[in-house]
Design a protein around this motif. Structure first.
Motif, PDB file in Angstrom:
ATOM      1  N   LEU A  44       0.814  -1.217   0.000  1.00 16.90           N
ATOM      2  CA  LEU A  44       0.000   0.000   0.000  1.00 16.90           C
ATOM      3  C   LEU A  44       0.846   1.266   0.000  1.00 16.90           C
ATOM      4  CD1 LEU A  44      -2.646  -1.270   2.572  1.00 16.90           C
ATOM      5  CD2 LEU A  44      -3.007  -0.926   0.117  1.00 16.90           C
ATOM      6  N   ALA A  45       2.094   1.184   0.507  1.00 20.02           N
ATOM      7  CA  ALA A  45       2.959   2.367   0.576  1.00 20.02           C
ATOM      8  C   ALA A  45       3.494   2.786  -0.786  1.00 20.02           C
ATOM      9  CB  ALA A  45       4.122   2.106   1.525  1.00 20.02           C
ATOM     10  N   GLN A  46       3.234   2.000  -1.816  1.00 18.02           N
ATOM     11  CA  GLN A  46       3.615   2.405  -3.165  1.00 18.02           C
ATOM     12  C   GLN A  46       2.790   3.595  -3.643  1.00 18.02           C
ATOM     13  OE1 GLN A  46       4.629  -1.299  -5.830  1.00 18.02           O
ATOM     14  NE2 GLN A  46       2.963  -1.875  -4.446  1.00 18.02           N
ATOM     15  N   HIS A  47       1.548   3.716  -3.110  1.00 17.56           N
ATOM     16  CA  HIS A  47       0.644   4.762  -3.598  1.00 17.56           C
ATOM     17  C   HIS A  47      -0.043   5.524  -2.470  1.00 17.56           C
ATOM     18  CE1 HIS A  47       1.084   3.083  -7.643  1.00 17.56           C
ATOM     19  NE2 HIS A  47       0.810   1.892  -7.129  1.00 17.56           N
ATOM     20  N   ASN A  48       0.292   5.225  -1.219  1.00 25.20           N
ATOM     21  CA  ASN A  48      -0.376   5.862  -0.088  1.00 25.20           C
ATOM     22  C   ASN A  48       0.631   6.133   1.028  1.00 25.20           C
ATOM     23  OD1 ASN A  48      -3.440   5.305  -0.825  1.00 25.20           O
ATOM     24  ND2 ASN A  48      -2.330   3.391  -1.176  1.00 25.20           N
ATOM     25  N   ASN A 103      12.352   1.259   9.433  1.00 23.54           N
ATOM     26  CA  ASN A 103      12.713   2.648   9.111  1.00 23.54           C
ATOM     27  C   ASN A 103      14.100   2.755   8.489  1.00 23.54           C
ATOM     28  OD1 ASN A 103      10.290   3.819   9.896  1.00 23.54           O
ATOM     29  ND2 ASN A 103      10.932   4.027  12.034  1.00 23.54           N
ATOM     30  N   ALA A 104      14.955   1.779   8.782  1.00 17.62           N
ATOM     31  CA  ALA A 104      16.291   1.738   8.163  1.00 17.62           C
ATOM     32  C   ALA A 104      16.240   0.991   6.834  1.00 17.62           C
ATOM     33  CB  ALA A 104      17.278   1.069   9.108  1.00 17.62           C
ATOM     34  N   ARG A 105      15.039   0.607   6.431  1.00 19.58           N
ATOM     35  CA  ARG A 105      14.801  -0.116   5.185  1.00 19.58           C
ATOM     36  C   ARG A 105      15.503  -1.473   5.171  1.00 19.58           C
ATOM     37  NH1 ARG A 105      11.121   2.841   5.360  1.00 19.58           N
ATOM     38  NH2 ARG A 105      10.370   4.242   3.721  1.00 19.58           N
ATOM     39  N   ARG A 106      15.464  -2.128   6.329  1.00 14.30           N
ATOM     40  CA  ARG A 106      15.927  -3.508   6.475  1.00 14.30           C
ATOM     41  C   ARG A 106      14.744  -4.364   6.891  1.00 14.30           C
ATOM     42  NH1 ARG A 106      18.284  -4.018  10.720  1.00 14.30           N
ATOM     43  NH2 ARG A 106      18.476  -1.904  11.574  1.00 14.30           N
ATOM     44  N   LEU A 139       9.002   4.133  -1.291  1.00  9.82           N
ATOM     45  CA  LEU A 139       7.830   3.815  -0.482  1.00  9.82           C
ATOM     46  C   LEU A 139       7.553   4.939   0.506  1.00  9.82           C
ATOM     47  CD1 LEU A 139       8.747   0.117   0.460  1.00  9.82           C
ATOM     48  CD2 LEU A 139       7.251   0.854  -1.412  1.00  9.82           C
ATOM     49  N   ASN A 140       6.291   5.314   0.617  1.00 11.05           N
ATOM     50  CA  ASN A 140       5.881   6.301   1.616  1.00 11.05           C
ATOM     51  C   ASN A 140       5.481   5.531   2.870  1.00 11.05           C
ATOM     52  OD1 ASN A 140       4.959   8.451   3.089  1.00 11.05           O
ATOM     53  ND2 ASN A 140       3.450   9.152   1.570  1.00 11.05           N
ATOM     54  N   LEU A 141       6.500   5.022   3.567  1.00 10.33           N
ATOM     55  CA  LEU A 141       6.289   4.098   4.679  1.00 10.33           C
ATOM     56  C   LEU A 141       7.086   4.544   5.901  1.00 10.33           C
ATOM     57  CD1 LEU A 141       5.349   1.379   5.931  1.00 10.33           C
ATOM     58  CD2 LEU A 141       7.335   0.319   4.833  1.00 10.33           C
ATOM     59  N   ARG A 142       6.402   4.595   7.018  1.00  8.16           N
ATOM     60  CA  ARG A 142       7.044   4.917   8.286  1.00  8.16           C
ATOM     61  C   ARG A 142       6.569   3.919   9.338  1.00  8.16           C
ATOM     62  NH1 ARG A 142       6.135  10.826  10.793  1.00  8.16           N
ATOM     63  NH2 ARG A 142       7.091  11.300   8.772  1.00  8.16           N
ATOM     64  N   ALA A 143       7.521   3.376  10.100  1.00  8.65           N
ATOM     65  CA  ALA A 143       7.182   2.465  11.189  1.00  8.65           C
ATOM     66  C   ALA A 143       7.293   3.202  12.516  1.00  8.65           C
ATOM     67  CB  ALA A 143       8.112   1.258  11.180  1.00  8.65           C
ATOM     68  N   THR A 144       6.461   2.819  13.473  1.00  5.30           N
ATOM     69  CA  THR A 144       6.432   3.531  14.750  1.00  5.30           C
ATOM     70  C   THR A 144       5.876   2.625  15.854  1.00  5.30           C
ATOM     71  OG1 THR A 144       5.603   5.506  15.894  1.00  5.30           O
ATOM     72  CG2 THR A 144       4.126   4.463  14.325  1.00  5.30           C
ATOM     73  N   THR A 145       6.212   2.961  17.077  1.00  9.22           N
ATOM     74  CA  THR A 145       5.566   2.331  18.240  1.00  9.22           C
ATOM     75  C   THR A 145       4.469   3.230  18.803  1.00  9.22           C
ATOM     76  OG1 THR A 145       7.218   3.295  19.726  1.00  9.22           O
ATOM     77  CG2 THR A 145       7.676   1.076  18.885  1.00  9.22           C
ATOM     78  N   ASP A 146       4.289   4.405  18.199  1.00 13.38           N
ATOM     79  CA  ASP A 146       3.344   5.412  18.677  1.00 13.38           C
ATOM     80  C   ASP A 146       1.989   5.216  18.010  1.00 13.38           C
ATOM     81  OD1 ASP A 146       1.898   7.668  19.373  1.00 13.38           O
ATOM     82  OD2 ASP A 146       3.569   9.065  19.096  1.00 13.38           O
ATOM     83  N   ALA A 147       1.080   4.546  18.707  1.00 14.54           N
ATOM     84  CA  ALA A 147      -0.234   4.251  18.129  1.00 14.54           C
ATOM     85  C   ALA A 147      -1.017   5.517  17.823  1.00 14.54           C
ATOM     86  CB  ALA A 147      -1.031   3.360  19.080  1.00 14.54           C
TER      87      ALA A 147
END
Length: 394
Positions: free
Chosen positions: A19-23, A39-42, A59-67
């Motif tokens: 989904l991060a390809q377009h969102n 986040n380090a793309r690993r 990719l427009n992708l961000r990972a987080t622990t912050d809900a």
């Protein structure tokens, strides 16, 4: 569009990347190490396409622990948290799903929530009432370990469960399916919109059928071993029938992994007031197969048994519910020492067994080496290897 995905396992991470390809996608996990890796793309899991897309795609992708940061403002929230099967309750532990539903209601009450975690039949309708939230859908996943993103890029089908007589949620279900289609490479994907409960049943019945295939060919192999027959020649002849074909026909120590054991047991539990014989037989057959494998090994009277890889299949780092572990338990119960060779393990012991990191040392120390799947690593000690892998594939 902002989309939040709860969980970064096979299902969650593959959907996040798709989904991060377009969102704008926010992937949420409780483990900081996994968040840091994404986040380090690993890739925190072994999957060739996931590794490639993280490293090389825009990719427009961000990972987080912050809900709160992830869910606030999201139009869709995808739940892909683990739902392990509880043997005592005969029910999936769905607490992780409910925790996300609580957070979604708090931070994004207008969002459409799509459950992708595997759940019991009837669960979605119950939580819609319990959480007083009509914006909950269910969309099952049909992924292979180690090929999760590939199976989203080239899906066999897309299924989105829709509540009856709810045109608003029907529109959102079609919209969600369109997002999955947009991210995929395959065109003209069969797309179904059954009822919510029917969608849940599709997942459990599909995986239980795959478990049936595995169990069937394992029992064929057991028969051939006991009778001194050539298993492969029988399977080759059986599978030339175009109605049968050759998927899921490679003998093993039993079915295992993330889905088949728990899904087949959950389906059996759902049959508690429905007549059946076959579903229980599938579950029982898997236990019988592991007993048989352990007995075959013990007949060799080994001083030490080696377990080559705990993982279920080649190209995967998952060994949760792997069948070889249950075989190992049966051997240990007879007092035979077991050594383990598993490169993904950081610990020096696993379930009371010593982990050997030097492959040559491992091979030298073992009288019999259990390998659920054959490997070139063991080509120099064929007399020690016990495997039922006939086709060198999963």
């Amino acid at each position: 569009m902002k989309i939040a995905v709860a969980g970064t396992g096979y299902v969650g991470l593959s959907n996040s990347i798709l989904l991060a390809q377009h969102n704008e996608v926010w992937a949420v996990d409780v483990l900081p190490d996994k968040v840091e890796a994404v986040n380090a793309r690993r890739s925190p899991i072994v999957d060739r396409e996931i590794e490639d897309y993280l490293a090389h795609r825009d990719l427009n992708l961000r990972a987080t622990t912050d809900a709160a940061a992830a869910y606030t403002g999201a139009e869709f929230i995808i739940i892909s948290t683990p739902t392990n099967y509880d043997e005592e309750k005969n029910y999936f532990d769905t607490s992780s799903v409910e925790a996300v539903l609580t957070l979604a209601k708090q931070y994004a009450p207008e969002a459409t929530v799509v459950i992708k975690s595997t759940i019991p039949v009837g669960y979605t309708c119950r939580v819609r009432e319990r959480f007083d939230n009509p914006r909950i859908l269910f969309s099952p996943e049909f992924l292979r370990e180690g090929h999760a993103l590939y199976d989203n890029l080239y899906p066999s089908r897309i299924v989105v469960g829709v509540p009856q007589d709810d045109p608003v949620m029907e529109e959102r279900a079609h919209r969600f399916a369109a997002l999955l289609q947009e991210g995929a490479i395959k065109q003209d994907i069969p797309t179904l919109f059954p009822g919510l409960t029917e969608a849940e049943a599709i997942k459990l019945f599909a995986n239980t059928y795959l478990a049936l295939r595995v169990a069937y060919f394992n029992e064929l192999d057991t028969y051939a071993q006991v009778r001194g027959l050539d298993t492969r020649s029988i399977i080759d002849g059986v599978c030339l029938d175009p109605r049968i074909r050759d998927s899921y026909n490679n003998p093993s120590f039993g079915y295992g992994g993330y889905c088949l054991p728990k899904d087949s047991k959950q389906l059996l539990a759902n049959y508690r007031d429905v007549p059946q014989n076959l579903i229980k037989a599938i579950v029982d057959s898997n236990a019988t197969r592991k007993d048989f494998i352990a007995e075959q090994v013990l007949r060799r009277h080994p001083g030490t048994v080696g377990v080559y890889r705990l993982t279920m299949k080649a190209g995967s780092d998952n060994f949760r519910q792997s069948s070889i572990q249950d075989v190992m338990k049966r051997i240990l119960a007879e007092g035979v020492p077991v050594l383990i060779y598993e490169p993904t393990l950081k610990e020096d012991t696993f379930r009371g067994c010593r982990v050997v990191r030097d492959l040559a040392d491992f091979k030298a120390c073992c009288d019999v080496i259990l390998a659920n799947r054959a490997s070139a690593d063991l080509a120099d000690v064929p007399e020690k290897v016990y495997t039922r892998d006939l086709y060198s594939r999963d």
